[in-house]
Design a protein around this motif. Structure first.
Motif, PDB file in Angstrom:
ATOM      1  N   MET A   1       0.847  -1.196   0.000  1.00 37.45           N
ATOM      2  CA  MET A   1       0.000   0.000   0.000  1.00 37.45           C
ATOM      3  C   MET A   1       0.878   1.239   0.000  1.00 37.45           C
ATOM      4  SD  MET A   1      -3.468   0.356   2.180  1.00 37.45           S
ATOM      5  CE  MET A   1      -2.828   0.799   3.777  1.00 37.45           C
ATOM      6  N   THR A   2       0.478   2.215  -0.775  1.00 38.20           N
ATOM      7  CA  THR A   2       1.279   3.441  -0.854  1.00 38.20           C
ATOM      8  C   THR A   2       1.197   4.222   0.446  1.00 38.20           C
ATOM      9  OG1 THR A   2      -0.309   3.763  -2.618  1.00 38.20           O
ATOM     10  CG2 THR A   2       1.881   4.723  -2.913  1.00 38.20           C
ATOM     11  N   LYS A   3       2.268   4.924   0.715  1.00 40.79           N
ATOM     12  CA  LYS A   3       2.341   5.713   1.935  1.00 40.79           C
ATOM     13  C   LYS A   3       1.629   7.047   1.714  1.00 40.79           C
ATOM     14  CE  LYS A   3       5.062   6.370   5.841  1.00 40.79           C
ATOM     15  NZ  LYS A   3       3.970   6.887   6.654  1.00 40.79           N
ATOM     16  N   THR A   4       0.738   7.356   2.645  1.00 38.04           N
ATOM     17  CA  THR A   4       0.071   8.665   2.567  1.00 38.04           C
ATOM     18  C   THR A   4       0.226   9.373   3.907  1.00 38.04           C
ATOM     19  OG1 THR A   4      -1.984   7.639   3.187  1.00 38.04           O
ATOM     20  CG2 THR A   4      -1.660   8.001   0.841  1.00 38.04           C
ATOM     21  N   ARG A   5      -0.452  10.483   4.039  1.00 39.77           N
ATOM     22  CA  ARG A   5      -0.499  11.231   5.289  1.00 39.77           C
ATOM     23  C   ARG A   5       0.837  11.832   5.687  1.00 39.77           C
ATOM     24  NH1 ARG A   5      -5.260  10.613   8.925  1.00 39.77           N
ATOM     25  NH2 ARG A   5      -4.835  12.803   8.577  1.00 39.77           N
ATOM     26  N   ALA A   6       1.476  12.460   4.699  1.00 39.95           N
ATOM     27  CA  ALA A   6       2.752  13.111   4.955  1.00 39.95           C
ATOM     28  C   ALA A   6       2.616  14.211   6.018  1.00 39.95           C
ATOM     29  CB  ALA A   6       3.294  13.701   3.661  1.00 39.95           C
ATOM     30  N   MET A   7       1.499  14.945   5.975  1.00 39.80           N
ATOM     31  CA  MET A   7       1.294  16.044   6.941  1.00 39.80           C
ATOM     32  C   MET A   7       1.243  15.525   8.371  1.00 39.80           C
ATOM     33  SD  MET A   7       0.903  19.252   6.250  1.00 39.80           S
ATOM     34  CE  MET A   7      -0.395  20.165   7.082  1.00 39.80           C
TER      35      MET A   7
ATOM     36  N   GLU B   1      -0.679  22.949  22.342  1.00 38.31           N
ATOM     37  CA  GLU B   1      -1.336  23.564  21.174  1.00 38.31           C
ATOM     38  C   GLU B   1      -1.103  22.697  19.922  1.00 38.31           C
ATOM     39  OE1 GLU B   1      -3.851  26.007  19.759  1.00 38.31           O
ATOM     40  OE2 GLU B   1      -3.061  26.681  21.670  1.00 38.31           O
TER      41      GLU B   1
ATOM     42  N   LEU C   1      -3.249  19.634  20.161  1.00 44.62           N
ATOM     43  CA  LEU C   1      -4.638  20.018  19.931  1.00 44.62           C
ATOM     44  C   LEU C   1      -4.901  20.188  18.431  1.00 44.62           C
ATOM     45  CD1 LEU C   1      -7.268  21.028  21.420  1.00 44.62           C
ATOM     46  CD2 LEU C   1      -6.335  23.329  21.201  1.00 44.62           C
ATOM     47  N   ALA C   2      -3.994  20.910  17.779  1.00 45.39           N
ATOM     48  CA  ALA C   2      -4.145  21.159  16.344  1.00 45.39           C
ATOM     49  C   ALA C   2      -4.081  19.846  15.575  1.00 45.39           C
ATOM     50  CB  ALA C   2      -3.072  22.122  15.863  1.00 45.39           C
TER      51      ALA C   2
ATOM     52  N   ALA D   1      -7.338  17.947  16.098  1.00 47.46           N
ATOM     53  CA  ALA D   1      -8.462  18.598  15.412  1.00 47.46           C
ATOM     54  C   ALA D   1      -8.328  18.507  13.900  1.00 47.46           C
ATOM     55  CB  ALA D   1      -8.557  20.063  15.835  1.00 47.46           C
ATOM     56  N   ARG D   2      -7.112  18.658  13.403  1.00 45.94           N
ATOM     57  CA  ARG D   2      -6.956  18.759  11.950  1.00 45.94           C
ATOM     58  C   ARG D   2      -6.676  17.428  11.274  1.00 45.94           C
ATOM     59  NH1 ARG D   2      -3.319  23.142   9.686  1.00 45.94           N
ATOM     60  NH2 ARG D   2      -4.298  22.144   7.909  1.00 45.94           N
ATOM     61  N   GLN D   3      -5.851  16.602  11.896  1.00 39.51           N
ATOM     62  CA  GLN D   3      -5.440  15.371  11.200  1.00 39.51           C
ATOM     63  C   GLN D   3      -6.273  14.152  11.564  1.00 39.51           C
ATOM     64  OE1 GLN D   3      -3.461  15.634   8.708  1.00 39.51           O
ATOM     65  NE2 GLN D   3      -3.038  17.782   9.129  1.00 39.51           N
ATOM     66  N   GLN D   4      -7.135  14.283  12.537  1.00 39.23           N
ATOM     67  CA  GLN D   4      -7.991  13.162  12.962  1.00 39.23           C
ATOM     68  C   GLN D   4      -7.206  11.858  13.073  1.00 39.23           C
ATOM     69  OE1 GLN D   4      -9.764  14.084   9.453  1.00 39.23           O
ATOM     70  NE2 GLN D   4      -9.933  16.124  10.302  1.00 39.23           N
TER      71      GLN D   4
END
Lengths: 231, 260
Positions: A1-7, A64, A67-68, A71-74
């Motif tokens: 499977m390709t790697k995702t979610r670099a952020m 912080e 938290l971010a 909230a953002r990356q779930q």
């Protein structure tokens, strides 16, 4: 499977780096507070006390970031546990910083009263605490449970030294009550170190949670040191 | 004015109202879109998100009765001003749609098409390769550039459409629900791609998937409908703030899933 979610990966790495940074600030605070105590260096003690503000600020920065990230990356599963663990670990690190600042403030309270006795066990306690902290930070970064659990036995040594110091100082005070205030200064310092040790074992609990999902208390509610003293 | 300090705006929306005949779909929109950032537009269905997005490159012009009040300023002029050519505007502000819509031609021709139309002078082969690489599709397709674009899976088709948009070297890419027809992994790949593209391009994405807005964008504009059903921007801020400390009750209700 390709790697995702670099952020997500990048943000988790950023949090790791921030934890390392606050960890090394706390390590330096322990080192310098003990140095200030041993050398009665009031300037250094003031600096340690003032620098604690930097630790507090970094703690909020890390909270912080967690938290971010949530909230953002779930994040899910191990990523979610890592974010929650970081949130918790940073609280322990910040409290350890407070304990180091507590030792520094004790130095300021002592004024020019001489030390009750030469420092032998207190520096040993501090060295073990710092080693525990360094090991905990490594184990956290490397997600290494085996390394983390080594810390538990080290905390037993810290507790044993604390009991020893407590008894020794108590005997000074019983023998000559005029030594009470000077005895209490050293007891404060020892108490702060004992608490630092317990905080590191909290971090071990979080590493265990982060890697395996297991929530387990490693540090009995009444610490062994206190239990021994009450016997 | 809905703007956030720090980033230079590339697109400035001033007092914009959008009408379909007598129906006002959006009212008094003020928005500054930061350059080389990802801005998400979120809000419940029918609040005017897509209408607003399509107004940024005059895609609504094709709809009879469509009318604009206010300004959309880009590159020093109002895009609805008399001297602006909508065709060259759409080259500079490209668009990717909800459903991947490759032409029923080869992969190569899909990417080369826009450049040909605009009279591109350089090496088409280089342009096609560069665009496909930028869209993270080159490794998948380099051995089959003459295969039909329709032979690709949904996620690949959408990346091909992104490559096609990139080939005409736009400054802004508008994305209208670009992942709604894709599975979760293909969706995450597009989001990673958007992040890479944001170093060179400004991206504005409309999404009804607020988790996607949270994950993928730098800024978020929250739209809501007023009583007369006209959409307005109720909050615009860095995405982290919108999803951790929204200021407006309607944003709070929407991002917590309690409304909309």
């Amino acid at each position: 499977m390709t790697k995702t979610r670099a952020m997500l990966d990048r943000e988790l790495t950023d949090i790791n780096e921030l934890i390392l940074r606050i960890g090394s600030l706390v390590d330096a605070a322990i080192e310098h507070s003990m140095q200030a105590l041993a050398q009665r260096d009031v300037d250094l003690a003031r600096k340690v006390s003032a620098d604690d503000a930097g630790v507090n600020a970094l703690r909020f920065e890390i909270e912080e970031a967690c938290l971010a990230l949530i909230a953002r990356q779930q994040p899910a599963a191990s990523d979610l546990r890592a974010a929650l663990a970081a949130f918790s670990i940073v609280t322990d690190l910040e409290r350890m910083g407070d304990h180091a600042a507590g030792i520094a403030r004790t130095v300021l309270h002592m004024g020019d009263e001489p030390l009750l006795k030469p420092l032998i066990d207190l520096p040993r306690m501090a060295e073990i605490c710092r080693e525990m902290l360094r090991l905990a930070l490594q184990a956290y970064i490397q997600r290494d449970v085996e390394k983390a659990v080594l810390i538990i036995a080290m905390d037993d040594s810290v507790d044993a030294l604390y009991t020893q110091i407590f008894r020794e100082i108590l005997s000074f005070m019983v023998e000559d009550p005029r030594t009470t205030s000077r005895g209490l200064y050293l007891m404060f310092a020892a108490h702060n170190l004992e608490r630092i040790g317990d905080r590191v074992t909290n971090i071990v609990e979080r590493i265990l949670f982060m890697t395996s999902g297991e929530l387990r208390e490693l540090n009995p509610k009444v610490s062994k040191a206190v239990a021994d003293l009450l016997e | 004015m809905n703007s956030v300090e720090g980033d230079t705006p590339v697109l400035q929306v001033r007092g914009l109202s959008l009408y379909y005949g007598s129906f006002r779909a959006a009212r008094d929109i003020d928005l500054s879109i930061p350059r080389r950032r990802i801005t998400a537009i979120i809000g419940s269905s029918g609040c005017g998100k897509s209408t607003l997005l399509r107004s940024f490159n005059r895609m609504n012009d094709f709809i009879p009765g469509f009318r604009v009040e206010g300004q959309v300023r880009f590159a020093g002029q109002d895009i609805y001003g008399g001297s602006v050519d909508p065709v060259s505007l759409r080259r500079r502000i490209g668009m990717v749609f909800q459903k991947p819509n490759p032409f029923p031609k080869s992969i190569y021709e899909n990417v080369a098409w826009g450049a040909r139309v605009h009279g591109f002078q350089g090496s088409l082969d280089d342009l096609v390769e560069r665009s496909l690489r930028q869209a993270a599709l080159w490794d998948d397709v380099q051995d089959g550039l003459n295969h039909s674009a329709l032979s690709l899976d949904g996620g690949q088709q959408q990346r091909l459409c992104i490559a096609r948009a990139l080939a005409v070297e736009p400054e802004i890419i508008l994305m209208d629900e670009p992942c709604s027809a894709l599975d979760p992994i293909a969706t995450l790949k597009i989001e990673d791609l958007m992040r890479e593209l944001a170093t060179d391009y400004t991206i504005i994405i409309v999404t009804h998937n607020m988790q996607q807005a949270a994950r993928a964008s730098d800024y978020t504009a929250m739209m809501a409908m007023d009583d007369d059903r006209a959409g307005t921007v109720v909050e615009f801020d860095v995405t982290e703030k919108v999803f951790t400390r929204p200021k407006d009750k309607r944003t709070e209700d929407y991002v917590t899933g309690r409304f909309g």
